[in-house]
Motif scaffolding. Structure first.
Motif, PDB file in Angstrom:
ATOM      1  N   TYR A 106       0.761  -1.081   0.001  1.00 21.97           N
ATOM      2  CA  TYR A 106      -0.066   0.087   0.064  1.00 21.97           C
ATOM      3  C   TYR A 106       0.713   1.312  -0.051  1.00 21.97           C
ATOM      4  O   TYR A 106       2.241   1.109   0.645  1.00 21.97           O
ATOM      5  CB  TYR A 106      -0.937   0.121   1.115  1.00 21.97           C
ATOM      6  CG  TYR A 106      -0.166   0.573   2.630  1.00 21.97           C
ATOM      7  CD1 TYR A 106      -0.365   1.535   3.025  1.00 21.97           C
ATOM      8  CD2 TYR A 106       0.534  -0.497   3.012  1.00 21.97           C
ATOM      9  CE1 TYR A 106       0.333   2.099   4.101  1.00 21.97           C
ATOM     10  CE2 TYR A 106       1.064  -0.106   4.379  1.00 21.97           C
ATOM     11  CZ  TYR A 106       1.234   0.979   4.836  1.00 21.97           C
ATOM     12  OH  TYR A 106       1.992   1.648   5.970  1.00 21.97           O
ATOM     13  N   ALA A 107       0.205   2.244  -0.263  1.00 19.03           N
ATOM     14  CA  ALA A 107       0.875   3.658  -0.248  1.00 19.03           C
ATOM     15  C   ALA A 107      -0.044   4.599   0.261  1.00 19.03           C
ATOM     16  O   ALA A 107      -1.440   4.613  -0.303  1.00 19.03           O
ATOM     17  CB  ALA A 107       1.461   4.161  -1.536  1.00 19.03           C
ATOM     18  N   LEU A 108      -0.160   5.499   1.251  1.00 22.11           N
ATOM     19  CA  LEU A 108      -0.905   6.579   1.874  1.00 22.11           C
ATOM     20  C   LEU A 108      -0.188   7.727   1.462  1.00 22.11           C
ATOM     21  O   LEU A 108       1.018   7.845   1.661  1.00 22.11           O
ATOM     22  CB  LEU A 108      -1.009   6.375   3.593  1.00 22.11           C
ATOM     23  CG  LEU A 108      -2.197   5.617   3.858  1.00 22.11           C
ATOM     24  CD1 LEU A 108      -2.311   4.205   3.424  1.00 22.11           C
ATOM     25  CD2 LEU A 108      -2.341   5.860   5.250  1.00 22.11           C
ATOM     26  N   PHE A 109      -0.943   8.672   0.920  1.00 26.55           N
ATOM     27  CA  PHE A 109      -0.289   9.853   0.461  1.00 26.55           C
ATOM     28  C   PHE A 109      -1.491  11.045   0.721  1.00 26.55           C
ATOM     29  O   PHE A 109      -2.535  10.916   0.683  1.00 26.55           O
ATOM     30  CB  PHE A 109       0.273   9.791  -0.914  1.00 26.55           C
ATOM     31  CG  PHE A 109      -0.802   9.744  -2.048  1.00 26.55           C
ATOM     32  CD1 PHE A 109      -1.691  10.211  -2.660  1.00 26.55           C
ATOM     33  CD2 PHE A 109      -1.142   8.040  -2.084  1.00 26.55           C
ATOM     34  CE1 PHE A 109      -2.590  10.204  -3.698  1.00 26.55           C
ATOM     35  CE2 PHE A 109      -2.317   7.850  -3.099  1.00 26.55           C
ATOM     36  CZ  PHE A 109      -2.964   8.673  -3.888  1.00 26.55           C
ATOM     37  N   PHE A 110      -1.055  12.290   0.694  1.00 31.75           N
ATOM     38  CA  PHE A 110      -1.768  13.423   0.678  1.00 31.75           C
ATOM     39  C   PHE A 110      -1.288  14.751  -0.122  1.00 31.75           C
ATOM     40  O   PHE A 110      -0.153  14.630  -0.455  1.00 31.75           O
ATOM     41  CB  PHE A 110      -2.194  13.782   2.024  1.00 31.75           C
ATOM     42  CG  PHE A 110      -1.001  14.064   3.084  1.00 31.75           C
ATOM     43  CD1 PHE A 110      -0.387  15.163   3.227  1.00 31.75           C
ATOM     44  CD2 PHE A 110      -0.438  12.763   3.851  1.00 31.75           C
ATOM     45  CE1 PHE A 110       0.854  15.234   4.063  1.00 31.75           C
ATOM     46  CE2 PHE A 110       0.719  12.911   4.636  1.00 31.75           C
ATOM     47  CZ  PHE A 110       1.348  14.139   4.829  1.00 31.75           C
ATOM     48  N   THR A 111      -1.965  15.708  -0.190  1.00 37.21           N
ATOM     49  CA  THR A 111      -1.569  16.973  -0.748  1.00 37.21           C
ATOM     50  C   THR A 111      -0.872  17.877   0.240  1.00 37.21           C
ATOM     51  O   THR A 111      -1.303  18.004   1.328  1.00 37.21           O
ATOM     52  CB  THR A 111      -2.481  17.692  -1.393  1.00 37.21           C
ATOM     53  OG1 THR A 111      -3.474  16.944  -2.431  1.00 37.21           O
ATOM     54  CG2 THR A 111      -2.329  18.757  -1.985  1.00 37.21           C
ATOM     55  N   ASN A 112       0.315  18.359  -0.051  1.00 37.22           N
ATOM     56  CA  ASN A 112       0.818  19.344   0.624  1.00 37.22           C
ATOM     57  C   ASN A 112       1.021  20.652  -0.185  1.00 37.22           C
ATOM     58  O   ASN A 112       0.312  20.547  -1.217  1.00 37.22           O
ATOM     59  CB  ASN A 112       2.355  18.936   1.527  1.00 37.22           C
ATOM     60  CG  ASN A 112       3.448  18.612   0.174  1.00 37.22           C
ATOM     61  OD1 ASN A 112       3.138  18.625  -0.979  1.00 37.22           O
ATOM     62  ND2 ASN A 112       4.367  17.751   0.629  1.00 37.22           N
ATOM     63  N   PHE A 113       1.682  21.529   0.110  1.00 42.78           N
ATOM     64  CA  PHE A 113       1.965  22.900  -0.836  1.00 42.78           C
ATOM     65  C   PHE A 113       3.290  23.605  -0.392  1.00 42.78           C
ATOM     66  O   PHE A 113       3.947  23.493   0.538  1.00 42.78           O
ATOM     67  CB  PHE A 113       0.936  23.745  -0.140  1.00 42.78           C
ATOM     68  CG  PHE A 113       0.927  25.053  -1.070  1.00 42.78           C
ATOM     69  CD1 PHE A 113       0.033  24.918  -2.179  1.00 42.78           C
ATOM     70  CD2 PHE A 113       1.544  26.269  -0.746  1.00 42.78           C
ATOM     71  CE1 PHE A 113      -0.005  26.073  -3.408  1.00 42.78           C
ATOM     72  CE2 PHE A 113       1.234  27.260  -1.655  1.00 42.78           C
ATOM     73  CZ  PHE A 113       0.462  27.350  -3.044  1.00 42.78           C
ATOM     74  N   SER A 114       3.861  23.882  -1.630  1.00 44.70           N
ATOM     75  CA  SER A 114       5.098  24.528  -1.588  1.00 44.70           C
ATOM     76  C   SER A 114       4.955  26.065  -1.904  1.00 44.70           C
ATOM     77  O   SER A 114       4.338  26.319  -2.988  1.00 44.70           O
ATOM     78  CB  SER A 114       5.961  23.994  -2.827  1.00 44.70           C
ATOM     79  OG  SER A 114       7.068  24.911  -3.063  1.00 44.70           O
ATOM     80  N   THR A 115       5.196  26.841  -1.125  1.00 46.63           N
ATOM     81  CA  THR A 115       5.168  28.233  -1.291  1.00 46.63           C
ATOM     82  C   THR A 115       6.127  28.733  -2.289  1.00 46.63           C
ATOM     83  O   THR A 115       5.852  29.746  -3.072  1.00 46.63           O
ATOM     84  CB  THR A 115       5.277  29.026   0.091  1.00 46.63           C
ATOM     85  OG1 THR A 115       6.441  28.553   0.746  1.00 46.63           O
ATOM     86  CG2 THR A 115       4.109  28.879   1.032  1.00 46.63           C
TER      87      THR A 115
END
Length: 159
Positions: free
Chosen positions: A66-75
């Protein structure tokens, strides 16, 4: 190469993912920190406000990775990114191509969504994983360190 199926996780996969997370915790000698339950994971994957996504890999109809992932943000980039929290494939199925397939699919998702980065961390003692990631084209950034507030240290900030 062994034949595998890679797909987005479904609610029926939650118990299998939790079992694999437990195996990962054991592998990393971090079982004492594990608080995940099927209910918690189900809520955050499929509840009213999902905060994480998952891919599962099957071999012979059994979820073995499995892989668990999410969105982050680069300023700096002014764009979202994809952050891989966990990638785990059962030891018996490593070198089957599944791990590479998962990373490739996640990179494709990042490109499809016009994300600026695809990032994850690796334990410094996991040399096999580091070599694998570098073969995939990843750059290990030795100058960066993770900072974390958790448990009682985080709860000190409760109002």
């Amino acid at each position: 190469m062994i034949s595998y199926t890679l797909r987005s996780a479904e609610p029926r996969d939650v118990p299998a993912i939790v079992g694999l997370v437990k195996e990962l915790a054991e592998f990393e000698n971090l079982s004492h920190l594990l608080e995940l339950t099927a209910d918690k994971l189900r809520l955050h994957l499929f509840g009213p406000k999902p905060v994480v996504e998952a891919l599962v890999g099957e071999i012979g109809g059994e979820v073995v990775g499995y892989a668990l992932f999410f969105t982050n943000f680069s300023t700096f980039l002014g764009k979202p990114g994809l952050y891989l929290e966990d990638l785990y494939v059962r030891s018996a199925h490593r070198r089957s191509g599944l791990g590479q397939g998962i990373l490739t699919r996640l990179a494709q998702i990042a490109v499809e969504r016009d994300y600026g980065r695809f990032e994850w961390t690796v334990l410094d003692w996991n040399e096999d994983a580091i070599r694998f990631y570098e073969r995939m084209g990843a750059h290990v950034l030795p100058e960066w360190r993770i900072c974390r507030l958790a448990g009682p240290d985080l709860q000190r900030y409760k109002k």
